[in-house]
Scaffold this active site. Structure first.
Site, PDB file in Angstrom:
ATOM      1  N   GLN A 122       0.912  -1.011   0.256  1.00 17.59           N
ATOM      2  CA  GLN A 122       0.126  -0.144   0.148  1.00 17.59           C
ATOM      3  C   GLN A 122       0.813   0.972  -0.083  1.00 17.59           C
ATOM      4  O   GLN A 122       1.497   1.535   0.893  1.00 17.59           O
ATOM      5  CB  GLN A 122      -0.950   0.113   1.407  1.00 17.59           C
ATOM      6  CG  GLN A 122      -1.819   1.194   1.393  1.00 17.59           C
ATOM      7  CD  GLN A 122      -2.469   1.161   2.585  1.00 17.59           C
ATOM      8  OE1 GLN A 122      -1.950   0.886   3.895  1.00 17.59           O
ATOM      9  NE2 GLN A 122      -3.848   1.584   2.818  1.00 17.59           N
ATOM     10  N   GLY A 123       0.864   1.949  -1.163  1.00 14.28           N
ATOM     11  CA  GLY A 123       1.608   3.205  -1.050  1.00 14.28           C
ATOM     12  C   GLY A 123       0.732   4.643  -0.931  1.00 14.28           C
ATOM     13  O   GLY A 123       0.315   5.052  -1.706  1.00 14.28           O
ATOM     14  N   TYR A 124       0.480   4.739   0.382  1.00 15.59           N
ATOM     15  CA  TYR A 124      -0.277   5.746   0.732  1.00 15.59           C
ATOM     16  C   TYR A 124       0.490   6.852   1.401  1.00 15.59           C
ATOM     17  O   TYR A 124       0.608   7.947   1.013  1.00 15.59           O
ATOM     18  CB  TYR A 124      -1.340   5.466   1.922  1.00 15.59           C
ATOM     19  CG  TYR A 124      -2.703   5.035   1.081  1.00 15.59           C
ATOM     20  CD1 TYR A 124      -2.808   4.240  -0.017  1.00 15.59           C
ATOM     21  CD2 TYR A 124      -3.909   5.187   1.823  1.00 15.59           C
ATOM     22  CE1 TYR A 124      -4.069   3.919  -0.361  1.00 15.59           C
ATOM     23  CE2 TYR A 124      -5.034   4.642   1.283  1.00 15.59           C
ATOM     24  CZ  TYR A 124      -5.289   4.097   0.327  1.00 15.59           C
ATOM     25  OH  TYR A 124      -6.444   3.545  -0.347  1.00 15.59           O
ATOM     26  N   SER A 125       1.077   6.655   2.473  1.00 16.23           N
ATOM     27  CA  SER A 125       1.660   7.535   3.448  1.00 16.23           C
ATOM     28  C   SER A 125       3.028   8.255   2.960  1.00 16.23           C
ATOM     29  O   SER A 125       3.572   7.401   2.111  1.00 16.23           O
ATOM     30  CB  SER A 125       2.124   7.061   4.958  1.00 16.23           C
ATOM     31  OG  SER A 125       0.976   6.442   5.554  1.00 16.23           O
TER      32      SER A 125
ATOM     33  N   GLU B  17      -9.650  -1.414   5.308  1.00 17.56           N
ATOM     34  CA  GLU B  17      -8.261  -1.746   6.239  1.00 17.56           C
ATOM     35  C   GLU B  17      -8.515  -1.581   7.660  1.00 17.56           C
ATOM     36  O   GLU B  17      -7.999  -2.175   8.401  1.00 17.56           O
ATOM     37  CB  GLU B  17      -7.303  -0.561   5.787  1.00 17.56           C
ATOM     38  CG  GLU B  17      -5.794  -0.724   6.549  1.00 17.56           C
ATOM     39  CD  GLU B  17      -5.013   0.256   6.117  1.00 17.56           C
ATOM     40  OE1 GLU B  17      -5.432   1.087   5.552  1.00 17.56           O
ATOM     41  OE2 GLU B  17      -3.659   0.146   6.659  1.00 17.56           O
TER      42      GLU B  17
ATOM     43  N   GLU C  99      -6.442   8.987  17.356  1.00 18.65           N
ATOM     44  CA  GLU C  99      -7.065  10.253  17.450  1.00 18.65           C
ATOM     45  C   GLU C  99      -7.695  10.636  16.139  1.00 18.65           C
ATOM     46  O   GLU C  99      -8.619  11.283  16.228  1.00 18.65           O
ATOM     47  CB  GLU C  99      -5.675  11.396  17.514  1.00 18.65           C
ATOM     48  CG  GLU C  99      -4.739  11.458  18.876  1.00 18.65           C
ATOM     49  CD  GLU C  99      -3.711  10.008  19.289  1.00 18.65           C
ATOM     50  OE1 GLU C  99      -3.685   9.649  18.112  1.00 18.65           O
ATOM     51  OE2 GLU C  99      -3.481   9.990  20.315  1.00 18.65           O
TER      52      GLU C  99
ATOM     53  N   SER D   1       4.458  -0.988   4.241  1.00 19.60           N
ATOM     54  CA  SER D   1       4.725  -2.297   4.834  1.00 19.60           C
ATOM     55  C   SER D   1       5.048  -3.503   3.882  1.00 19.60           C
ATOM     56  O   SER D   1       4.149  -3.538   2.875  1.00 19.60           O
ATOM     57  CB  SER D   1       3.414  -2.907   5.682  1.00 19.60           C
ATOM     58  OG  SER D   1       3.080  -1.986   6.490  1.00 19.60           O
TER      59      SER D   1
HETATM   60  C1  LIG Z   1       2.931  -0.854  11.787  1.00 13.16           C
HETATM   61  C2  LIG Z   1       2.752   0.260  10.783  1.00 13.16           C
HETATM   62  C3  LIG Z   1       2.278  -0.208   9.285  1.00 13.16           C
HETATM   63  C4  LIG Z   1       2.160   0.802   8.368  1.00 13.16           C
HETATM   64  N1  LIG Z   1       1.790   0.551   7.054  1.00 13.16           N
HETATM   65  C5  LIG Z   1       1.565   1.445   6.134  1.00 13.16           C
HETATM   66  C6  LIG Z   1       1.534   0.878   4.940  1.00 13.16           C
HETATM   67  O1  LIG Z   1       1.728  -0.287   4.300  1.00 13.16           O
HETATM   68  N2  LIG Z   1       1.416   1.857   3.744  1.00 13.16           N
HETATM   69  C7  LIG Z   1       1.207   3.278   4.048  1.00 13.16           C
HETATM   70  O2  LIG Z   1       1.075   4.041   3.203  1.00 13.16           O
HETATM   71  N3  LIG Z   1       1.443   3.799   5.386  1.00 13.16           N
HETATM   72  C8  LIG Z   1       1.675   2.561   6.373  1.00 13.16           C
HETATM   73  N4  LIG Z   1       1.781   2.947   7.494  1.00 13.16           N
HETATM   74  C9  LIG Z   1       1.607   4.511   8.041  1.00 13.16           C
HETATM   75  C10 LIG Z   1       0.336   4.923   8.816  1.00 13.16           C
HETATM   76  O3  LIG Z   1      -0.708   5.001   7.839  1.00 13.16           O
HETATM   77  C11 LIG Z   1       0.905   6.402   9.262  1.00 13.16           C
HETATM   78  O4  LIG Z   1       1.876   6.152  10.323  1.00 13.16           O
HETATM   79  C12 LIG Z   1      -0.237   6.888   9.933  1.00 13.16           C
HETATM   80  O5  LIG Z   1      -1.396   7.349   9.093  1.00 13.16           O
HETATM   81  C13 LIG Z   1       0.102   8.364  10.864  1.00 13.16           C
HETATM   82  O6  LIG Z   1       0.796   9.205   9.889  1.00 13.16           O
HETATM   83  P1  LIG Z   1       2.358   9.755  10.585  1.00 13.16           P
HETATM   84  O7  LIG Z   1       2.983   8.534  11.015  1.00 13.16           O
HETATM   85  O8  LIG Z   1       2.573  10.595   9.551  1.00 13.16           O
HETATM   86  O9  LIG Z   1       1.981  10.657  11.652  1.00 13.16           O
HETATM   87  P2  LIG Z   1       1.245  12.068  11.941  1.00 13.16           P
HETATM   88  O10 LIG Z   1       0.246  12.458  11.009  1.00 13.16           O
HETATM   89  O11 LIG Z   1       2.409  12.966  11.932  1.00 13.16           O
HETATM   90  O12 LIG Z   1       0.687  12.056  13.392  1.00 13.16           O
HETATM   91  C14 LIG Z   1       1.564  12.358  14.537  1.00 13.16           C
HETATM   92  C15 LIG Z   1       0.578  12.586  15.721  1.00 13.16           C
HETATM   93  O13 LIG Z   1       0.024  13.655  15.742  1.00 13.16           O
HETATM   94  C16 LIG Z   1      -1.577  13.229  15.888  1.00 13.16           C
HETATM   95  N5  LIG Z   1      -2.552  13.914  14.836  1.00 13.16           N
HETATM   96  C17 LIG Z   1      -2.069  14.308  13.645  1.00 13.16           C
HETATM   97  N6  LIG Z   1      -3.101  14.964  13.164  1.00 13.16           N
HETATM   98  C18 LIG Z   1      -4.144  14.956  14.140  1.00 13.16           C
HETATM   99  C19 LIG Z   1      -5.211  15.668  14.064  1.00 13.16           C
HETATM  100  N7  LIG Z   1      -5.908  16.265  13.034  1.00 13.16           N
HETATM  101  N8  LIG Z   1      -6.102  15.699  15.321  1.00 13.16           N
HETATM  102  C20 LIG Z   1      -5.585  15.023  16.553  1.00 13.16           C
HETATM  103  N9  LIG Z   1      -4.302  14.415  16.332  1.00 13.16           N
HETATM  104  C21 LIG Z   1      -3.700  14.414  15.274  1.00 13.16           C
HETATM  105  C22 LIG Z   1      -1.575  11.680  15.558  1.00 13.16           C
HETATM  106  O14 LIG Z   1      -2.648  11.056  15.895  1.00 13.16           O
HETATM  107  C23 LIG Z   1      -0.275  11.398  15.914  1.00 13.16           C
HETATM  108  O15 LIG Z   1      -0.402  11.076  17.482  1.00 13.16           O
HETATM  109  C24 LIG Z   1       1.902   2.275   8.792  1.00 13.16           C
HETATM  110  C25 LIG Z   1       2.176   2.344  10.072  1.00 13.16           C
HETATM  111  C26 LIG Z   1       2.469   1.710  11.111  1.00 13.16           C
HETATM  112  C27 LIG Z   1       2.589   1.961  12.248  1.00 13.16           C
END
Ligand SMILES: Cc1cc2nc3c(=O)[nH]c(=O)nc-3n(C[C@H](O)[C@H](O)[C@H](O)COP(=O)(O)OP(=O)(O)OC[C@H]3O[C@@H](n4cnc5c(N)ncnc54)[C@H](O)[C@@H]3O)c2cc1C
Length: 395
Positions: free
Chosen positions: A131-134, A249, A379, A166
């Protein structure tokens, strides 16, 4: 006997005859999970036999239509099959992001050609998807993503970088969100494309976690050419597909805990680790009360899951309620792993010891922390529940 009861009897008897004994035991390590794909290697004969039999029976994606590689089971039959598999504690014969996420999205948004090309290959476990999202600055705020795809004739040229992908280094293909209109309002300029991880210009870099494992990568795109036909849905309309896929998901992540605790009774594990008092109860009243509270909450949660899925199957879809399942399910899993660690005491913290299968307790406990981040953080789930489920005014 009703038709459904007949189906149950047939399924039960087929599973009895075809599910190898070893495939009825909980996974000893996460490495025993069968992901499938071009490079997949089975770790035992039983794993391979179970996979092949289920693929032939089309029960790897039982509810998908027959023309797309499924068995065409009705929602009620699918439910019965799920219960029968659970009854014998059968392992999943194969599962990956193709089953949980891309499959449902293609069924809803794919062209006939895309469905016929990709769904049967997923159902047969031939292709492993990632999955290429983040991206580095687009996690919770996913619509800020910058990876670009410019049209050049009948091809997209993709440039940019994804993070936390992942198993990108082990996947055959990726479903990917790209920016196709940099001028449009951020959600409006995104498209959903499918690309081959072997394409020229795609590279991956594993990221090591606190658990010592590297289940995910950074993924780089350098002038990667993707045929225009690999666009799913309309150009610049990918956000709708992205959100729909996320509901699947989230529904999936909020389910039963994977790994060590899957199908295991936490009370029994604690009893074995802590011992019993004179009445045969767990010899730690505080831990006993915490486990009881957790199991009651888990029971209520299972009822919510069943109710939500029944509504989804009746045609309403899980929709924003997937945020409830994801939020509560993952917070529950984290509580479960915390209690497991409380019960295990010092043993739980052993990192490399043979007694703990190479530190399984500690490593899985740490991994459980990621549950409430992947697929959208707790959150963010609470925000969705407040606006889209409870319809509360925005603060
Ligand atoms: C085990 C694992 C597997 C993953 N696999 C994939 C994958 O296969 N493909 C993929 O694309 N991504 C993947 N991810 C990424 C995942 O989707 C992101 O880590 C997640 O969406 C959070 O984004 P971020 O890490 O940039 O944190 P941030 O968005 O920077 O958030 C940091 C903190 O701020 C808080 N926050 C941010 N915005 C708000 C708001 N508006 N209100 C309240 N709180 C807020 C968050 O809750 C968090 O605590 C994976 C992550 C993990 C941990």
């Amino acid at each position: 006997m009703s038709e459904l009861e007949e189906f149950r009897a047939e399924a039960r008897s087929w599973l009895e005859d075809n599910c190898p004994e070893q495939m009825r035991e909980s996974l000893a390590t996460e490495d025993e999970h069968v992901w499938g794909g071009r490079r997949w290697q089975f770790s035992s004969d039983a794993q391979c036999v179970w996979f092949e039999r289920m693929v032939e029976k089309r029960w790897t994606a039982p509810a998908w239509p027959v023309e797309y590689g499924g068995a065409g089971l009705s929602p009620a039959e699918n439910d019965v099959l799920g219960r029968e598999l659970k009854r014998i504690n059968a392992r999943s014969p194969v599962s990956n992001f193709g089953f949980w996420m891309l499959g449902p999205a293609l069924l809803k948004f794919g062209t006939e050609e895309q469905k016929r090309e990709h769904l049967p290959a997923i159902a047969r476990g031939e292709i492993r998807w990632c999955q290429g999202y983040s991206e580095p600055n687009a996690g919770s705020d996913l619509a800020s993503l910058k990876t670009s795809a410019e049209l050049d004739g009948d091809q997209f040229v993709v440039n940019g970088r994804k993070i936390w992908t992942s198993y990108a280094d082990r996947a055959d293909k990726m479903f990917c969100l790209v920016r196709t209109d940099p001028e449009a309002k951020k959600q409006a300029g995104i498209s959903f494309i499918l690309l081959d991880m072997d394409s020229e210009g795609v590279s991956t870099q594993p990221i090591q976690l606190i658990s010592g494992e590297s289940p995910f990568c950074e993924t780089f795109f350098d002038d990667v050419r993707v045929p225009r036909g690999h666009l799913v849905g309309e150009l610049n309309q990918g956000w709708t597909i992205a959100k729909y896929l996320l509901t699947h998901e989230r529904d999936n992540i909020g389910g039963e805990p994977p790994g060590l605790l899957k199908g295991r009774d936490l009370g029994q594990m604690a009893l074995e680790a802590v011992g019993a008092d004179a009445q045969g109860h767990l010899d730690d009243p505080l831990l006993r009360a915490d486990i009881a509270r957790l199991e009651i909450d888990a029971m209520a949660f299972r009822a919510l899951v069943e109710q939500t899925r029944a509504k989804a199957e009746a045609g309403e879809g899980v929709g924003a309620r997937s945020a409830m399942l994801k939020y509560y399910g993952t917070e529950l899993n984290k509580r479960r792993y915390n209690l497991m660690m409380d019960a295990m005491g010092g043993l739980g913290l052993e990192w490399d010891s043979e007694r703990t299968g190479g530190g399984r307790y500690a490593r899985e406990w740490l991994r459980s922390k990621g549950n409430s981040i992947e697929g959208g953080t707790s959150e963010i789930m609470l925000g969705i529940i407040s606006s889209a489920v409870l319809e509360l005014p925005k603060g």
